[in-house]
Design an enzyme around this catalytic site. Sequence first.
Site, PDB file in Angstrom:
ATOM      1  N   TRP A 132       0.843  -1.217   0.000  1.00 15.96           N
ATOM      2  CA  TRP A 132       0.000   0.000   0.000  1.00 15.96           C
ATOM      3  C   TRP A 132       0.876   1.265   0.000  1.00 15.96           C
ATOM      4  O   TRP A 132       0.788   2.091  -0.930  1.00 15.96           O
ATOM      5  CB  TRP A 132      -0.930  -0.038   1.214  1.00 15.96           C
ATOM      6  CG  TRP A 132      -1.788   1.175   1.443  1.00 15.96           C
ATOM      7  CD1 TRP A 132      -2.013   2.217   0.553  1.00 15.96           C
ATOM      8  CD2 TRP A 132      -2.551   1.481   2.612  1.00 15.96           C
ATOM      9  NE1 TRP A 132      -2.864   3.137   1.110  1.00 15.96           N
ATOM     10  CE2 TRP A 132      -3.221   2.710   2.373  1.00 15.96           C
ATOM     11  CE3 TRP A 132      -2.756   0.842   3.827  1.00 15.96           C
ATOM     12  CZ2 TRP A 132      -4.064   3.306   3.321  1.00 15.96           C
ATOM     13  CZ3 TRP A 132      -3.601   1.436   4.770  1.00 15.96           C
ATOM     14  CH2 TRP A 132      -4.244   2.649   4.516  1.00 15.96           C
ATOM     15  N   TYR A 146      -3.956   1.228  -4.909  1.00 13.00           N
ATOM     16  CA  TYR A 146      -2.784   1.764  -4.198  1.00 13.00           C
ATOM     17  C   TYR A 146      -1.943   2.615  -5.148  1.00 13.00           C
ATOM     18  O   TYR A 146      -1.321   2.101  -6.091  1.00 13.00           O
ATOM     19  CB  TYR A 146      -1.914   0.638  -3.618  1.00 13.00           C
ATOM     20  CG  TYR A 146      -2.575  -0.199  -2.537  1.00 13.00           C
ATOM     21  CD1 TYR A 146      -3.686   0.251  -1.836  1.00 13.00           C
ATOM     22  CD2 TYR A 146      -2.072  -1.456  -2.205  1.00 13.00           C
ATOM     23  CE1 TYR A 146      -4.294  -0.529  -0.852  1.00 13.00           C
ATOM     24  CE2 TYR A 146      -2.672  -2.235  -1.214  1.00 13.00           C
ATOM     25  CZ  TYR A 146      -3.791  -1.762  -0.553  1.00 13.00           C
ATOM     26  OH  TYR A 146      -4.386  -2.532   0.422  1.00 13.00           O
ATOM     27  N   TYR A 172      -4.458  -7.575   7.809  1.00 15.84           N
ATOM     28  CA  TYR A 172      -3.725  -6.371   7.379  1.00 15.84           C
ATOM     29  C   TYR A 172      -3.456  -5.414   8.535  1.00 15.84           C
ATOM     30  O   TYR A 172      -4.085  -5.510   9.578  1.00 15.84           O
ATOM     31  CB  TYR A 172      -4.404  -5.699   6.188  1.00 15.84           C
ATOM     32  CG  TYR A 172      -5.710  -4.946   6.381  1.00 15.84           C
ATOM     33  CD1 TYR A 172      -5.775  -3.728   7.072  1.00 15.84           C
ATOM     34  CD2 TYR A 172      -6.878  -5.398   5.787  1.00 15.84           C
ATOM     35  CE1 TYR A 172      -6.951  -3.007   7.173  1.00 15.84           C
ATOM     36  CE2 TYR A 172      -8.076  -4.690   5.876  1.00 15.84           C
ATOM     37  CZ  TYR A 172      -8.094  -3.483   6.584  1.00 15.84           C
ATOM     38  OH  TYR A 172      -9.268  -2.779   6.675  1.00 15.84           O
ATOM     39  N   LYS A 232       8.769   3.513  16.176  1.00 17.78           N
ATOM     40  CA  LYS A 232       9.306   4.717  15.509  1.00 17.78           C
ATOM     41  C   LYS A 232       8.272   5.840  15.436  1.00 17.78           C
ATOM     42  O   LYS A 232       8.562   6.913  14.930  1.00 17.78           O
ATOM     43  CB  LYS A 232       9.790   4.368  14.089  1.00 17.78           C
ATOM     44  CG  LYS A 232      10.960   3.396  14.061  1.00 17.78           C
ATOM     45  CD  LYS A 232      12.252   4.072  14.517  1.00 17.78           C
ATOM     46  CE  LYS A 232      13.337   3.103  14.950  1.00 17.78           C
ATOM     47  NZ  LYS A 232      13.826   2.197  13.961  1.00 17.78           N
ATOM     48  N   ARG A 244      -2.630   8.965   7.626  1.00 17.82           N
ATOM     49  CA  ARG A 244      -2.619   8.722   9.069  1.00 17.82           C
ATOM     50  C   ARG A 244      -2.879  10.004   9.856  1.00 17.82           C
ATOM     51  O   ARG A 244      -3.307   9.950  11.009  1.00 17.82           O
ATOM     52  CB  ARG A 244      -1.294   8.080   9.495  1.00 17.82           C
ATOM     53  CG  ARG A 244      -1.122   6.692   8.916  1.00 17.82           C
ATOM     54  CD  ARG A 244       0.238   6.110   9.205  1.00 17.82           C
ATOM     55  NE  ARG A 244       1.301   6.822   8.510  1.00 17.82           N
ATOM     56  CZ  ARG A 244       2.572   6.451   8.506  1.00 17.82           C
ATOM     57  NH1 ARG A 244       2.945   5.379   9.187  1.00 17.82           N
ATOM     58  NH2 ARG A 244       3.482   7.136   7.843  1.00 17.82           N
ATOM     59  N   GLY A 300       3.711  -4.016   5.825  1.00 17.93           N
ATOM     60  CA  GLY A 300       4.196  -2.974   4.916  1.00 17.93           C
ATOM     61  C   GLY A 300       5.606  -2.541   5.267  1.00 17.93           C
ATOM     62  O   GLY A 300       5.972  -2.498   6.448  1.00 17.93           O
ATOM     63  N   ALA A 301       6.416  -2.213   4.247  1.00 18.34           N
ATOM     64  CA  ALA A 301       7.756  -1.652   4.475  1.00 18.34           C
ATOM     65  C   ALA A 301       8.073  -0.739   3.305  1.00 18.34           C
ATOM     66  O   ALA A 301       7.675  -1.013   2.175  1.00 18.34           O
ATOM     67  CB  ALA A 301       8.796  -2.758   4.598  1.00 18.34           C
ATOM     68  N   GLN A 335      13.669  -1.125   6.600  1.00 21.33           N
ATOM     69  CA  GLN A 335      12.402  -1.456   7.266  1.00 21.33           C
ATOM     70  C   GLN A 335      12.058  -2.928   7.053  1.00 21.33           C
ATOM     71  O   GLN A 335      11.645  -3.613   7.988  1.00 21.33           O
ATOM     72  CB  GLN A 335      11.273  -0.560   6.741  1.00 21.33           C
ATOM     73  CG  GLN A 335      11.342   0.862   7.276  1.00 21.33           C
ATOM     74  CD  GLN A 335      10.049   1.640   7.066  1.00 21.33           C
ATOM     75  OE1 GLN A 335       9.168   1.218   6.317  1.00 21.33           O
ATOM     76  NE2 GLN A 335       9.956   2.786   7.714  1.00 21.33           N
TER      77      GLN A 335
HETATM   78  N1  NAP Z   1      -7.629  -4.701   2.474  1.00 19.00           N
HETATM   79  C1  NAP Z   1      -7.528  -3.518   3.016  1.00 19.00           C
HETATM   80  O1  NAP Z   1      -8.500  -2.745   3.100  1.00 19.00           O
HETATM   81  C2  NAP Z   1      -6.194  -3.094   3.542  1.00 19.00           C
HETATM   82  C3  NAP Z   1      -6.091  -1.984   4.402  1.00 19.00           C
HETATM   83  C4  NAP Z   1      -4.844  -1.689   4.924  1.00 19.00           C
HETATM   84  C5  NAP Z   1      -3.733  -2.445   4.591  1.00 19.00           C
HETATM   85  N2  NAP Z   1      -3.858  -3.497   3.718  1.00 19.00           N
HETATM   86  C6  NAP Z   1      -2.681  -4.326   3.333  1.00 19.00           C
HETATM   87  O2  NAP Z   1      -1.900  -4.627   4.476  1.00 19.00           O
HETATM   88  C7  NAP Z   1      -0.571  -4.139   4.294  1.00 19.00           C
HETATM   89  C8  NAP Z   1       0.064  -3.785   5.626  1.00 19.00           C
HETATM   90  O3  NAP Z   1      -0.700  -2.839   6.329  1.00 19.00           O
HETATM   91  P1  NAP Z   1      -0.222  -1.345   6.534  1.00 19.00           P
HETATM   92  O4  NAP Z   1       0.680  -0.986   5.402  1.00 19.00           O
HETATM   93  O5  NAP Z   1      -1.415  -0.537   6.827  1.00 19.00           O
HETATM   94  O6  NAP Z   1       0.565  -1.350   7.889  1.00 19.00           O
HETATM   95  P2  NAP Z   1       1.617  -2.113   8.792  1.00 19.00           P
HETATM   96  O7  NAP Z   1       2.173  -3.288   8.093  1.00 19.00           O
HETATM   97  O8  NAP Z   1       0.937  -2.295  10.089  1.00 19.00           O
HETATM   98  O9  NAP Z   1       2.723  -0.971   8.933  1.00 19.00           O
HETATM   99  C9  NAP Z   1       3.544  -0.655   7.855  1.00 19.00           C
HETATM  100  C10 NAP Z   1       4.275   0.663   8.086  1.00 19.00           C
HETATM  101  O10 NAP Z   1       5.090   0.604   9.260  1.00 19.00           O
HETATM  102  C11 NAP Z   1       6.289   1.381   9.063  1.00 19.00           C
HETATM  103  N3  NAP Z   1       7.419   0.436   9.198  1.00 19.00           N
HETATM  104  C12 NAP Z   1       7.586  -0.763   8.571  1.00 19.00           C
HETATM  105  N4  NAP Z   1       8.722  -1.373   8.955  1.00 19.00           N
HETATM  106  C13 NAP Z   1       9.305  -0.563   9.856  1.00 19.00           C
HETATM  107  C14 NAP Z   1      10.505  -0.653  10.598  1.00 19.00           C
HETATM  108  N5  NAP Z   1      11.341  -1.701  10.481  1.00 19.00           N
HETATM  109  N6  NAP Z   1      10.819   0.374  11.435  1.00 19.00           N
HETATM  110  C15 NAP Z   1       9.976   1.438  11.544  1.00 19.00           C
HETATM  111  N7  NAP Z   1       8.827   1.573  10.859  1.00 19.00           N
HETATM  112  C16 NAP Z   1       8.477   0.583  10.018  1.00 19.00           C
HETATM  113  C17 NAP Z   1       6.190   1.972   7.646  1.00 19.00           C
HETATM  114  O11 NAP Z   1       5.541   3.249   7.697  1.00 19.00           O
HETATM  115  P3  NAP Z   1       6.266   4.636   8.113  1.00 19.00           P
HETATM  116  O12 NAP Z   1       7.737   4.460   7.956  1.00 19.00           O
HETATM  117  O13 NAP Z   1       5.681   5.633   7.179  1.00 19.00           O
HETATM  118  O14 NAP Z   1       5.829   4.871   9.540  1.00 19.00           O
HETATM  119  C18 NAP Z   1       5.243   1.004   6.968  1.00 19.00           C
HETATM  120  O15 NAP Z   1       4.582   1.534   5.845  1.00 19.00           O
HETATM  121  C19 NAP Z   1      -0.750  -2.988   3.275  1.00 19.00           C
HETATM  122  O16 NAP Z   1       0.468  -2.635   2.638  1.00 19.00           O
HETATM  123  C20 NAP Z   1      -1.765  -3.611   2.355  1.00 19.00           C
HETATM  124  O17 NAP Z   1      -1.156  -4.547   1.481  1.00 19.00           O
HETATM  125  C21 NAP Z   1      -5.073  -3.832   3.223  1.00 19.00           C
END
Ligand code: NAP
Length: 319
Positions: A21, A61, A209, A220, A235, A287-288, A293
């Site tokens: 995303w 996305y 997700y 962070k 956000r 997500g990364a 990350q």
């Molecule tokens: N079906 C749906 O409606 C729906 C909705 C939401 C998500 N999704 C899917 O689920 C996936 C994951 O969810 P998500 O992207 O919302 O969130 P998540 O996996 O909970 O968080 C990802 C975010 O955390 C931060 N991050 C990642 N690794 C890190 C690290 N090592 N150190 C520090 N910060 C780190 C990054 O954002 P920052 O660096 O910007 O903080 C990254 O974009 C999405 O990409 C998508 O494929 C689907």
Amino acid sequence: MTKRKLGNSDLMITPVGFGAWAIGGAGWEFAWGEQDDKDSIEAIHKALDMGVNWIDTAAVYGTGHSEEVVAKALEEYSGDRPYVFTKCGLRWNADGDVRRVLDPVSIREECEESLRRLKTETIDLYQIHWPPPMNDEEIDPAWDMMAKLQEEGKVRWIGLSNFNVEQIQKAQQVANVTSLQPPYNLVNRDVEDEILPYCYEQGIGVIVYSPMMSGLLTGKMTKERAANLPDNDWRKRNPEFSEPKLSKNLELVEVLKKIGEKHDKSPGEIAIAWTLSNRAVTGAIVGARNADQSKGVMDAAEVNLSEDEISKLGSVLGK
Ligand SMILES: NC(=O)c1ccc[n+]([C@@H]2O[C@H](COP(=O)([O-])OP(=O)(O)OC[C@H]3O[C@@H](n4cnc5c(N)ncnc54)[C@H](OP(=O)(O)O)[C@@H]3O)[C@@H](O)[C@H]2O)c1
């Protein structure tokens, strides 16, 4: 990484998948601020090098850009090709504003466009992103079209996202449901009471997700950073990232940090591992935005939380 079978499919997936995303980039309603494609490609390559064997993206996305970046990353990758999952049902206008559209003609058109952007002949898992906004009667023709696309081989397996039990049941009357993609993390546990048990009982695979609540639980996110998120980061509009909820959420991060120290893992990895500890969950989509990350989170399935740790984490915010 170990692999788990996704629902009724032949897909053997690693417990963690790459979420695409944020790497869609800016310029639309649900962007995460600016994003560099080179960083995104490196993030994907790192995750694959670490053993992750699936990527979850969606047409919407970055209004198509995430799918294009995924295709480019895979073209440039010399290792094994991962499964590619994408979604339909959210369409956008020239300003990047998004609305739900589930009519069958639109779904077929979206599928063709995703195949073109992903530069592939078949999508491993094709998911309806959101249920119809008003009328559940739209589920029947939409799911029938998804089943047709499967029969035609344009997609291998079909799944749902953000559907409740009644809506899943409506789809099941038309064709099998391989998987559900719901939100699930320590801050948002709405699916625990009905939806996860239903999927478990029905053998529907579950890929959750936002397991780190979209970056809130990584360690962070600070009060300062949350207050200074750019205007084009969705956000900024999410109440979990502002008071009064933010302080409580950051207290939870302190508990994640303490448990993480014991396991030599980051708070984000502990948050992901907690979602994986639910028996109904097949995988977590993580997500990364760059290689560092990915390095910091994609090994989360290595963590084995004790029963005490699982309940301690669950009790910080309660349900
Ligand atoms: N079906 C749906 O409606 C729906 C909705 C939401 C998500 N999704 C899917 O689920 C996936 C994951 O969810 P998500 O992207 O919302 O969130 P998540 O996996 O909970 O968080 C990802 C975010 O955390 C931060 N991050 C990642 N690794 C890190 C690290 N090592 N150190 C520090 N910060 C780190 C990054 O954002 P920052 O660096 O910007 O903080 C990254 O974009 C999405 O990409 C998508 O494929 C689907």
